[in-house]
Design a protein around this motif. Structure first.
Motif, short mmCIF file in Angstrom:
data_model
loop_
_atom_site.label_atom_id
_atom_site.label_comp_id
_atom_site.label_asym_id
_atom_site.label_seq_id
_atom_site.Cartn_x
_atom_site.Cartn_y
_atom_site.Cartn_z
N LEU A 1 -8.50 10.05 3.51
CA LEU A 1 -7.42 10.58 2.69
C LEU A 1 -7.71 12.00 2.22
N ARG B 1 -11.93 4.85 3.82
CA ARG B 1 -10.58 5.34 3.51
C ARG B 1 -10.56 6.63 2.69
N LEU C 1 -2.10 8.35 5.09
CA LEU C 1 -2.30 6.97 4.69
C LEU C 1 -2.20 6.03 5.89
N MET D 1 1.46 3.71 -3.26
CA MET D 1 0.98 5.09 -3.08
C MET D 1 2.12 6.08 -3.29
N GLY E 1 -3.93 6.47 -3.49
CA GLY E 1 -4.29 5.66 -2.33
C GLY E 1 -5.34 4.61 -2.63
N GLU F 1 -5.40 14.93 4.76
CA GLU F 1 -4.14 15.39 4.17
C GLU F 1 -3.96 16.91 4.21
N SER G 1 -3.41 1.90 -4.66
CA SER G 1 -2.53 1.15 -3.77
C SER G 1 -3.34 0.23 -2.86
N LYS H 1 1.20 13.01 3.39
CA LYS H 1 0.62 11.87 2.65
C LYS H 1 0.82 10.56 3.39
N ASN H 2 2.00 10.34 3.93
CA ASN H 2 2.27 9.08 4.60
C ASN H 2 1.56 8.97 5.95
N ASP I 1 0.83 -1.20 0.00
CA ASP I 1 0.00 0.00 0.00
C ASP I 1 0.87 1.26 0.00
N LEU J 1 -3.49 12.07 -3.87
CA LEU J 1 -3.46 11.04 -2.83
C LEU J 1 -4.69 10.15 -2.88
N SER K 1 2.03 8.76 -6.25
CA SER K 1 1.82 10.17 -5.88
C SER K 1 3.06 11.03 -6.07
#
Length: 143
Positions: free
Chosen positions: A83, A79, A114, A18, A33, A87, A36, A110-111, A14, A29, A22
């Motif tokens: 996201l 999800r 996620l 991603m 996302g 973000e 991913s 972003k991380n 994932d 994202l 991205s």
């Protein structure tokens, strides 16, 4: 324990997909996302069916895949808003509080976004898949 290991493999897939999508294609994202997530779901289904819960293969593949897909479709519904809405404030936070470059702030935002979405959906997926998708296994045989 096996479910957690499969989840860890899925998380690596994932995050890897991603980040590739991205950062190297400038895909948003939400889109990166979602793609991913689909890659991780395919991996997770395969590993869970053949390794975590091998006795669940008593259920026809198509039926079990459909159940797994429905659970994960609900996971995507959880999800995507996570996201989308988490973000921007995280990006603003990292830029403003840590005075980092936009690229660095974007990477962290972003991380962490996620990771938050993965954590929330993981709880949903575990319980629903364990007690619905893979409910035909013997609970005493779990390791």
């Amino acid at each position: 324990m096996k479910f957690a290991m499969v989840g860890a493999i899925g998380a690596i897939i994932d995050f890897g997909v991603m980040n590739l999508l991205s950062h190297f294609t400038n895909m948003s994202l939400v889109y990166a996302g979602t793609i991913s997530f689909i890659c991780a779901v395919i991996s997770n289904f395969t590993w869970n069916r053949f390794w975590t819960y091998p006795e669940s293969r008593s259920r026809p593949l198509i039926n079990q895949l459909a159940m797994f897909f429905l659970v994960n479709a609900a996971g995507v519904a959880i999800r995507i808003p996570t996201l989308h809405y988490l973000e921007p404030p995280l990006l603003h936070f990292f830029e403003g509080v840590f005075h980092t470059s936009y690229a660095t702030a974007e990477f962290y935002a972003k991380n962490i976004t996620l990771a938050s979405a993965v954590g929330i959906v993981m709880i949903w997926n575990f319980f629903v898949n364990r007690y619905w998708t893979y409910n035909d296994i013997d609970h005493s045989s779990e390791v």
